[in-house]
Design an enzyme around this catalytic site. Structure first.
Site, PDB file in Angstrom:
ATOM      1  N   ILE A   1       5.106 -65.722 -56.905  1.00 49.75           N
ATOM      2  CA  ILE A   1       3.638 -65.896 -56.936  1.00 49.75           C
ATOM      3  C   ILE A   1       3.057 -64.886 -57.928  1.00 49.75           C
ATOM      4  CG2 ILE A   1       1.477 -65.669 -55.584  1.00 49.75           C
ATOM      5  CD1 ILE A   1       3.175 -67.954 -54.520  1.00 49.75           C
ATOM      6  N   HIS A   2       2.325 -65.341 -58.915  1.00 48.60           N
ATOM      7  CA  HIS A   2       1.674 -64.359 -59.809  1.00 48.60           C
ATOM      8  C   HIS A   2       0.386 -64.853 -60.450  1.00 48.60           C
ATOM      9  CE1 HIS A   2       3.586 -66.794 -62.937  1.00 48.60           C
ATOM     10  NE2 HIS A   2       2.684 -66.306 -63.750  1.00 48.60           N
ATOM     11  N   ARG A   3       0.019 -66.126 -60.255  1.00 47.00           N
ATOM     12  CA  ARG A   3      -1.148 -66.647 -60.974  1.00 47.00           C
ATOM     13  C   ARG A   3      -2.431 -65.957 -60.537  1.00 47.00           C
ATOM     14  NH1 ARG A   3      -0.270 -69.905 -65.420  1.00 47.00           N
ATOM     15  NH2 ARG A   3       1.789 -70.755 -65.071  1.00 47.00           N
TER      16      ARG A   3
END
Ligand code: UD1
Ligand code: UDP
Length: 351
Positions: free
Chosen positions: A202-204
């Site tokens: 997860i990084h957005r």
């Protein structure tokens, strides 16, 4: 020909590996590393593992708000273009490094080659969407990974030098998968059992910067039974640290540092399902024939949705859990080329 390649973020190093290898057979390539990603496990490790030539210029720009980060890159790349006088500037994808490179080149009338052109989420709140639209509109060669990307560009009246060459990330997987399976110890080292764990990334910004979305994602992780391994992006780690979130209370969750490319391929291949908001990881899940659940509201990789190979769920807790628990049996197709996209790109530019 002299090509100036602009790189800055993790997925760009991976995309550059097959292209640089082909390009350097007959041309001169100079690499500019903007420094957008700089932790050793977000940058150096990829140059080492994938034998990407050492950058000729390192701009050391680092992290900052969009304007400052992009602006500093823009000014420095302009100077390099004026000094080096390349025939082309080559950019990948949709990061701030992409926009800085393409804008600097276009203003100096140096033709831009855009690899991974034509992707659209149709959500201009995403920084990536702004970067890719602007870059596509000032590029000379637009190398698209899919027919969807070609259609997106046609719909914006961009038709010249728009070519579907397949996906260079598929080239990278074809080239490295066997090596990853032989060399990587990531599954053993993390005490995982093949096909008995979920892989998470997860990084957005749309997730990390929105408390409701991030809380929903974490709540779903609590409710998903079984082992979950999460190589955590520094953006996400910093956000959660600042908010005092304790991930150790989530049962079965193993949070690890970002891993190298070969370990990532091994972790993807061994997973029973992948839960992600990454563009590259959605595709790699498809290449590896591992079902994927995408925690975003849009995907640029719509082809992967067929047969529920990838399920787009947003961040509703119940929808995430339902998709993770759903039995799927997709038919995987050759949608992303034949593993020789980089060769095609270089042939076209050469001719
Ligand atoms: C960038 C791209 C995104 C891409 C992602 C790939 C933009 C606007 N975004 O997002 O499209 O999907 O890279 O991973 O270009 N940080 C570190 N160490 C690093 C790099 C970043 O600690 O080596 C932390 C910093 O706190 C930084 C934050 O991560 O502020 C965000 O980094 P940045 O490069 O601005 O954006 P990404 O979220 O990585
Ligand atoms: N990746 C990696 N190690 C990790 C997480 C991702 O090597 O810990 C690789 C992954 O295999 C893929 C690429 O990084 O090739 C995807 O990059 P990322 O998710 O950072 O960005 P995006 O593709 O969303 O732009």
């Amino acid at each position: 020909m002299k090509i100036l390649t602009i790189l800055g973020a993790r997925p760009q190093f991976i995309k550059a590996a097959p292209v640089s290898r082909e390009l350097r057979k007959n041309h001169t390539e100079l690499i500019v590393h903007t420094g957008q990603h700089y932790d050793p496990n977000m940058s150096d490790i990829f140059f080492e593992e994938l034998n990407i030539p050492k950058p000729d210029y390192h701009l050391g720009v680092g992290s900052a708000n969009h304007g400052k980060q992009t602006g500093e890159m823009l000014a420095q790349i302009e100077t390099i273009i004026l000094d080096e006088k390349p025939d082309y500037v080559l950019v990948y994808g949709d990061t701030n490094s992409t926009l800085a490179g393409s804008l600097a080149a276009a203003k100096l009338h140096v033709p831009v080659i855009h690899i991974e052109a034509g992707l659209r989420s149709f959500n201009k709140k995403m920084p990536e969407e702004v970067n890719r639209i602007l870059t596509d509109h000032i590029s000379e060669f637009l190398f698209c990974p899919t027919d969807t990307a070609i259609n997106n560009l046609h719909n914006e009246n961009i038709t010249r030098n728009v070519i579907n060459v397949g996906d260079v990330m598929y080239d990278a997987v074809v080239y490295n998968k066997k090596l990853a399976m032989e060399k990587s110890k990531a599954i053993e080292e993390n005490n995982l059992t093949e096909k008995d764990y979920y892989l998470i990334t997860i990084h957005r910004a749309e997730n990390t910067d929105d408390d409701t979305r991030m809380n929903n994602i974490l709540e779903s992780f609590k409710q998903i039974n079984g082992i979950k391994v999460w190589p955590i992006h520094p953006r996400t780690k910093n956000m959660l640290l600042n908010k005092g979130v304790d991930l150790s209370v989530i049962p079965g969750l193993k949070v690890i540092e970002p891993v190298g490319y070969l370990d990532m391929l091994a972790l993807e291949n061994g997973a029973k399902k992948i839960i992600t908001d990454s563009g590259g990881v959605q595709k790699e899940a498809y290449f590896m024939k591992v079902p994927c659940v995408t925690v975003r509201d849009q995907t640029e990789w719509v082809e992967t949705l067929e047969g529920n190979a990838n399920i787009l769920v947003g961040t509703d807790v119940n929808k995430i859990i339902e998709a993770v628990n759903m039995e799927v049996n997709p038919i995987y197709k050759e949608l992303f080329g034949d593993g020789f996209s980089a060769r095609k790109i270089v042939q076209i530019v050469t001719n």
